[in-house]
Scaffold this motif. Structure first.
Motif, short mmCIF file in Angstrom:
data_model
loop_
_atom_site.label_atom_id
_atom_site.label_comp_id
_atom_site.label_asym_id
_atom_site.label_seq_id
_atom_site.Cartn_x
_atom_site.Cartn_y
_atom_site.Cartn_z
N GLY A 95 -2.82 0.73 -5.23
CA GLY A 95 -1.96 1.56 -4.39
C GLY A 95 -2.71 2.71 -3.76
N ARG A 98 -4.44 1.26 -0.79
CA ARG A 98 -3.47 0.85 0.23
C ARG A 98 -2.95 2.04 1.01
NH1 ARG A 98 0.42 -3.76 -2.63
NH2 ARG A 98 -0.74 -5.58 -1.89
N ARG A 99 -2.70 3.14 0.31
CA ARG A 99 -2.22 4.34 1.00
C ARG A 99 -3.31 4.94 1.88
NH1 ARG A 99 0.24 4.72 -4.10
NH2 ARG A 99 -1.45 6.01 -4.94
N PHE A 101 -5.88 3.28 3.29
CA PHE A 101 -6.30 2.37 4.36
C PHE A 101 -5.13 1.44 4.71
CE2 PHE A 101 -10.08 3.64 2.06
CZ PHE A 101 -10.96 3.99 3.09
N PRO A 102 -4.07 1.99 5.28
CA PRO A 102 -2.89 1.17 5.59
C PRO A 102 -3.20 0.16 6.70
CG PRO A 102 -2.67 3.35 6.58
CD PRO A 102 -3.90 3.40 5.72
N GLY A 103 -2.53 -0.97 6.61
CA GLY A 103 -2.62 -1.93 7.70
C GLY A 103 -3.73 -2.95 7.59
#
Length: 318
Positions: A95, A98-99, A101-103
């Motif tokens: 997580g 992911r936060r 490096f979104p997308g």
């Protein structure tokens, strides 16, 4: 060329890298410590700097020490779970990235499975679909490849915590907080230091601890040979470098112990002779795990592209 980022989260250090493989890799290291909220922002900052220097990542790959939750259907997917490193228990490592490096797609697996992927692509397991990669360092773990894919299952294999018979006269209780004298509790780097008072890298070659460590490791490897039937065993990490004993002597002791433990029961050409072609060190050495993280990133990117292509074809067929 697609450009990827990789993270190998280990019990002692976190290695991060940008690139595409062993011939194109720029890496950095950060001490893991006991406070993930301190080190993870530093890793993320370094990776963002690499994007600024070379352009945006197509995907990231993370190989993490564990145990970790690998089930995408689980509410704790991407978290480290019951690790002996108390400060890291239940850390949402996936997580965090992911936060940050979104997308972009992110591949996630254990650190030893990542190392196995790296060795299969570029190292000592090229051309093999069924083998085991073992790391012996701060902890002990094994990444098993079956049919060309990492073996998962209920969670993932935890070979470092298998129980092995104690040698006569050895009263060392082991250091694993869960099991005491499992393989990791007896043979990891911290276990060797606790047993001898000397770090493994400084342990004299004639110290009895090397005999015990090699013998216990041989028994554990023989168990893996009997249960998983790997075509090759790759033995990596800091412990097999064996301090002042040296890696070649340590591997020779392990090979001899495996041959003795198997007792001639399994008939295969690979298990004849001195096993020097069967139990090997990693060809990528300390880059096995981080190169495997780049493989995870590439696989995540490839999967994302296939999904996009399938979605476009589905829409166009309507």
């Amino acid at each position: 060329m697609p450009f990827f980022g990789g993270i190998e989260a280990g019990g002692t250090k976190i290695v991060c890298a940008s690139g595409t493989g062993p011939e194109d890799i720029h890496r950095a290291e950060f001490p893991s410590g006991d406070v993930p909220e301190t080190v993870l922002p530093s890793v993320i900052g370094w990776l963002r700097g690499e994007e600024h220097r070379r352009g945006p990542f197509r995907a990231l790959g993370i190989g993490s020490f564990g145990p970790v939750d690998l089930s995408p259907l689980s509410p704790s997917y991407g978290r480290i779970t019951t690790t002996p490193k108390e400060g890291w228990r239940y850390t949402d490592i996936l997580g965090a990235f992911r936060r940050a490096f979104p997308g972009i797609p992110i591949g996630f697996d254990t650190d030893v499975n990542a190392a196995a992927l790296g060795e299969r692509r570029w190292g000592a397991a090229r051309g093999l679909d069924d083998f085991v990669y073992i790391t012996m360092g701060t902890g002990i773990g094994a990444g098993a490849m079956a049919g060309g894919s990492p073996l998962h299952g209920l969670v993932h294999p935890e070979a470092g915590h298998i129980r092995i018979p104690r040698l006569p006269g050895d009263a060392f209780p082991g250091i694993c907080p869960f099991h005491g004298d499992c393989w990791e509790g007896l043979c990891s780097g911290p276990a060797i230091r606790k047993r001898t008072g000397i770090p493994a890298e400084d342990l004299p070659g004639d110290h009895e601890a090397w005999i015990l460590t090699a013998r216990y490791t041989a028994l554990a490897v023989a168990n893996l040979v009997c249960t998983l039937s790997p075509r090759r065993v790759i033995l990596g990490g800091s412990v097999p470098r064996a301090g002042l004993l040296g890696r070649e002597r340590f591997l020779a002791m392990v090979r001899g112990g495996v041959r003795e433990a198997l007792g001639g029961y399994i008939s295969a050409p690979e298990l004849s002779g001195d096993l020097s072609g069967y139990i090997l060190p990693p060809l990528l050495e300390e880059n096995a795990g981080i190169c495997g993280a780049l493989v995870l990133a590439r696989e995540a990117w490839d999967k994302d592209r296939r999904h996009e292509t399938a979605s476009r074809e589905d829409i166009s067929s309507r």
